[in-house]
Design a protein around this motif. Structure first.
Motif, PDB file in Angstrom:
ATOM      1  N   TRP A 111       0.810  -1.142   0.113  1.00 16.23           N
ATOM      2  CA  TRP A 111       0.055   0.008   0.055  1.00 16.23           C
ATOM      3  C   TRP A 111       0.795   1.430  -0.008  1.00 16.23           C
ATOM      4  N   ILE A 112       2.007   1.193   0.978  1.00 16.92           N
ATOM      5  CA  ILE A 112       2.757   2.377   0.887  1.00 16.92           C
ATOM      6  C   ILE A 112       3.448   2.418  -0.447  1.00 16.92           C
ATOM      7  N   GLN A 113       3.980   1.480  -1.145  1.00 22.34           N
ATOM      8  CA  GLN A 113       4.591   1.686  -2.253  1.00 22.34           C
ATOM      9  C   GLN A 113       3.755   2.062  -3.610  1.00 22.34           C
TER      10      GLN A 113
ATOM     11  N   ALA B  82      -0.226   4.821  -1.380  1.00 23.61           N
ATOM     12  CA  ALA B  82      -0.334   5.890  -0.453  1.00 23.61           C
ATOM     13  C   ALA B  82      -0.320   7.228  -1.132  1.00 23.61           C
TER      14      ALA B  82
END
Length: 168
Positions: free
Chosen positions: A141-143, A146
Motif C-alpha cells: 500500500w505504501i509503495q 499511499a
C-alpha cells in the motif's frame, strides 16, 4: 503474460490479462485476471504469476535504455509497464542525464534503506501480533497507493506549473 496451465506449469503461449495486485505474498508475484474459453463458454481465472512471466509492448530501445539508466532493469520493465501507462514509461526517456542519475540514486538509496530497516520492521510487526502477509500488504500500500504530498516553493516553480502540462 504467461499463465499456469492445467498441470500447474508455465504455459507455452501467453494471454492478455489485467493486473489485479502486485507483490502478492509469499512469492511477491503479480495477481492477474485471465480470460479463457470461447464466446459462449467464457470464464475468467485469477492467478498469481512470477513477475518474469509478464511482458508488454515497451520495446523501444531508447525507452529501455532510459529505464535501465534509472535503475529499472529489463526483466523488471514488463512489470512496470503493466502498472504504468506507456506515456509515463516514455517520460523517462525525456529526462536529461542529471535527472536520470538523480532518479537512479534515489532508487538505489531507497532500496538500501529498505533492506536495512526491514528486519526491525518485521520484528515490530511480529511483536504487535501481525503476520508477514499483513506486513507485505502494508508495504505494498505504501509503495503503490499511499497519497503523497510534495511541498514546493510556489514563487520558484509556479510559472512552470501554470504553463507546462508535464509539471502538473
Amino acid at each position: 503474460a504467461y499463465f499456469h496451465d492445467q498441470a500447474g506449469k508455465k504455459s507455452s503461449t501467453w494471454k492478455e490479462a489485467q493486473v489485479l495486485a502486485v507483490k502478492v505474498p509469499p512469492s511477491n508475484g503479480v495477481e492477474l485476471a485471465f480470460g479463457f474459453g470461447e464466446a459462449n463458454s467464457w470464464k475468467t481465472d485469477r492467478q498469481v504469476v512470477p513477475v518474469s512471466w509478464i511482458f508488454s509492448d515497451v520495446h523501444d530501445a531508447e525507452v529501455v535504455t532510459a529505464l535501465r539508466e534509472v535503475g529499472i532493469l529489463e526483466e523488471q520493465q514488463a512489470f512496470w509497464a503493466s502498472i504504468f501507462p506507456a506515456s509515463e514509461m516514455r517520460a523517462v526517456e525525456k529526462l536529461v542525464p542529471c535527472q536520470r542519475k538523480a532518479l537512479a540514486t534515489v532508487r538505489e538509496v531507497s532500496a538500501r534503506n529498505h533492506e536495512e530497516a526491514l528486519p526491525q520492521v518485521r520484528e515490530k510487526f511480529q511483536t504487535l501480533g501481525y503476520s508477514e502477509k499483513e506486513l507485505q500488504a502494508v508495504l505494498g500500500w505504501i509503495q503503490d497507493l499511499a497519497p503523497m504530498c510534495v511541498h514546493i516553493h510556489i514563487d520558484s516553480v509556479g510559472r512552470f506549473l501554470e504553463k507546462d502540462e508535464f509539471y502538473r
